[in-house]
Design a protein around this motif. Structure first.
Motif, PDB file in Angstrom:
ATOM      1  N   PRO A  59       0.841  -1.210   0.000  1.00  0.00           N
ATOM      2  CA  PRO A  59       0.000   0.000   0.000  1.00  0.00           C
ATOM      3  C   PRO A  59       0.871   1.253   0.000  1.00  0.00           C
ATOM      4  N   LYS A  92      -2.438   6.694   3.208  1.00  0.00           N
ATOM      5  CA  LYS A  92      -3.647   5.910   2.950  1.00  0.00           C
ATOM      6  C   LYS A  92      -4.666   6.679   2.115  1.00  0.00           C
ATOM      7  N   ASN A 116      -4.138   8.137  -0.483  1.00  0.00           N
ATOM      8  CA  ASN A 116      -3.798   7.982  -1.904  1.00  0.00           C
ATOM      9  C   ASN A 116      -4.164   6.609  -2.445  1.00  0.00           C
ATOM     10  N   ASP A 117      -4.744   5.763  -1.607  1.00  0.00           N
ATOM     11  CA  ASP A 117      -5.042   4.389  -2.031  1.00  0.00           C
ATOM     12  C   ASP A 117      -5.828   4.353  -3.339  1.00  0.00           C
ATOM     13  N   LYS A 118      -6.920   5.098  -3.393  1.00  0.00           N
ATOM     14  CA  LYS A 118      -7.795   5.049  -4.558  1.00  0.00           C
ATOM     15  C   LYS A 118      -7.088   5.542  -5.816  1.00  0.00           C
ATOM     16  N   VAL A 145      -4.472   2.962  -7.065  1.00  0.00           N
ATOM     17  CA  VAL A 145      -5.107   1.798  -7.689  1.00  0.00           C
ATOM     18  C   VAL A 145      -5.670   2.167  -9.060  1.00  0.00           C
ATOM     19  N   THR A 150      -2.214  -5.640   0.060  1.00  0.00           N
ATOM     20  CA  THR A 150      -2.415  -4.916  -1.193  1.00  0.00           C
ATOM     21  C   THR A 150      -3.626  -5.467  -1.940  1.00  0.00           C
ATOM     22  N   MET A 176      -6.737  -4.146  -0.371  1.00  0.00           N
ATOM     23  CA  MET A 176      -6.927  -2.735  -0.712  1.00  0.00           C
ATOM     24  C   MET A 176      -7.516  -2.602  -2.119  1.00  0.00           C
ATOM     25  N   ILE A 222     -11.361  -1.174  -3.190  1.00  0.00           N
ATOM     26  CA  ILE A 222     -11.564  -0.022  -4.068  1.00  0.00           C
ATOM     27  C   ILE A 222     -12.358  -0.413  -5.314  1.00  0.00           C
ATOM     28  N   GLY A 235       4.622   0.189  -2.942  1.00  0.00           N
ATOM     29  CA  GLY A 235       4.094   0.965  -1.816  1.00  0.00           C
ATOM     30  C   GLY A 235       5.120   1.072  -0.709  1.00  0.00           C
TER      31      GLY A 235
END
Length: 389
Positions: free
Chosen positions: A238, A242, A244-246, A249, A266, A269, A273, A346
């Motif tokens: 990741p 956090k 920035n996760d979307k 991906v 990962t 996550m 999403i 990540g």
């Protein structure tokens, strides 16, 4: 994130065939290929004479040329410096080597520089033609030849040493086989349906045949041909933030090519999403068989550090030794089938990697193993890009 790294590009596959003058001896020719995100550079160097002295001269010439281009010199500037040294070698005790250098950009534009070596053979629409009228011009006190052309899918370039052009000298051919003779032979192979990657070995077989079942000199034939590149994108770990996760991906999914997730966290996550369930595809039965997951929209998903460590350990092994029902074997095959490999790494901390058990079993953390794996992949000819998020 750099999605542009995985945009469709022309990939230059390099296949070489080489033989020393005498069986069991060191070959005085040397071939090296350097890949970068912008271009592929292949150098064929032919050290004067044969044996170890010639090999040293060839290695010094090719390695220096590659290092100069790696340091920012243009191909012409790099060749100029090498040619200047070769001019000095004519009167001083300095290793001398002829060379040809072919640099092909991702759009297919090729520049070929040749110094005291047979002219290149070009392949277009499965027809071979050599260029006897190359553009010659002075670099210092020496003359060098240059050819510029565009390579499309299926096109290629053959670089040969004088072991090919002078084959059969004193046997079947008064002046040697010549580049034109090699060109005609390649046309014959193409007419018979041989793939370009098979032809270098065919050329060497013919050289040995017309030279009286031996080689008159160190002999090298290199085929550089253009095809569509295969891209493998790997998201492992990741991002540090956090929030920035979307975005990470979404950027990863927009990259063209095969998409692989390495890491259970990962995978969770990405599945969250995407709004899809994550299913366990294979249940781990032993340490050497990490689990794999099924995520809609993702080509393959498996364990992170454990799987990457194991792939690193077997990357150069014979594929016949691999187990068939293993995520490690699956990832091994994905790496070997790809030409360009983009790692999106990540940088979020993983407390699990600090566990003493990981160190006890020799498992490197993600940030370490990805770099080690990238180095190994580059050694086997892959173009590797690392992006940290």
């Amino acid at each position: 994130m750099k999605p542009s790294l995985s945009d469709p590009r022309k990939y230059m596959e390099v296949v070489e065939a080489q033989s020393a003058k005498r069986t069991g001896r060191v070959c005085g020719d040397y071939v090296v290929t350097e890949r970068s995100p912008e271009a592929t550079l292949t150098v064929v160097a032919d050290g004067i004479g044969t044996g170890i002295k010639a090999r040293v001269a060839a290695v010094m010439c090719a390695s220096r040329l590659v290092e100069l281009t790696r340091s920012g010199f243009t191909l012409r500037e790099a060749c100029s410096k090498i040619v200047h040294t070769m001019h000095e070698a004519r009167t001083k005790d300095i290793p001398f080597s002829a060379f040809s250098a072919c640099r092909v950009l991702n759009n297919g534009h090729a520049t070929i520089m040749a110094y005291e070596i047979p002219s290149p053979i070009l392949i277009n629409n499965r027809l071979a033609a050599y260029l006897p009228k190359q553009r010659f011009y002075p670099l210092g006190l020496e003359m060098i030849a240059e050819v510029n052309c565009m390579l499309n899918y299926g096109d290629g370039v053959f670089l040969v040493s004088d072991g090919v052009s002078q084959a059969g000298l004193g046997h079947q051919y008064r002046m040697g086989w010549s580049v034109q003779g090699a060109c005609d032979f390649i046309n014959g192979c193409l007419a018979q349906g041989y793939e370009l990657k098979m032809i270098p070995n065919k050329v060497l077989e013919k050289v040995k045949e017309i030279s009286g079942a031996t080689y008159g000199d160190d002999t090298t034939c290199v085929a550089i041909f253009c095809r569509e590149g295969k891209t493998l994108n790997i998201l492992t770990g990741p991002p540090a933030d956090k929030n920035n996760d979307k975005k990470i991906v979404e950027d990863f999914l927009s990259m063209k090519g095969t998409k692989v997730i390495c890491g259970s966290t990962t995978s969770e996550m990405v599945a969250k999403i995407l709004g899809v369930p994550i299913d366990m595809k294979t249940i781990p039965s032993a340490y050497h068989k990490p689990p794999s997951y099924e995520i809609k929209g993702i080509d393959y998903a498996t364990e992170g550090a454990i799987c990457l460590n194991q792939v690193h350990n077997i990357l150069e092994e014979n594929p016949d030794k691999l187990e068939t029902d293993s995520s490690v074997s699956d990832l091994y095959r994905l790496f070997h089938s790809a030409d360009t490999i983009n790692f999106v790494v990540g940088t979020a901390s993983n407390p699990g990697h600090e566990n003493i058990v990981f160190r006890q079993m020799g498992i490197f953390p993600r940030e370490v193993i990805v770099k080690l794996l990238a180095d190994k992949l580059k050694k086997i000819g892959k173009l590797v890009n690392l992006t940290y998020v």
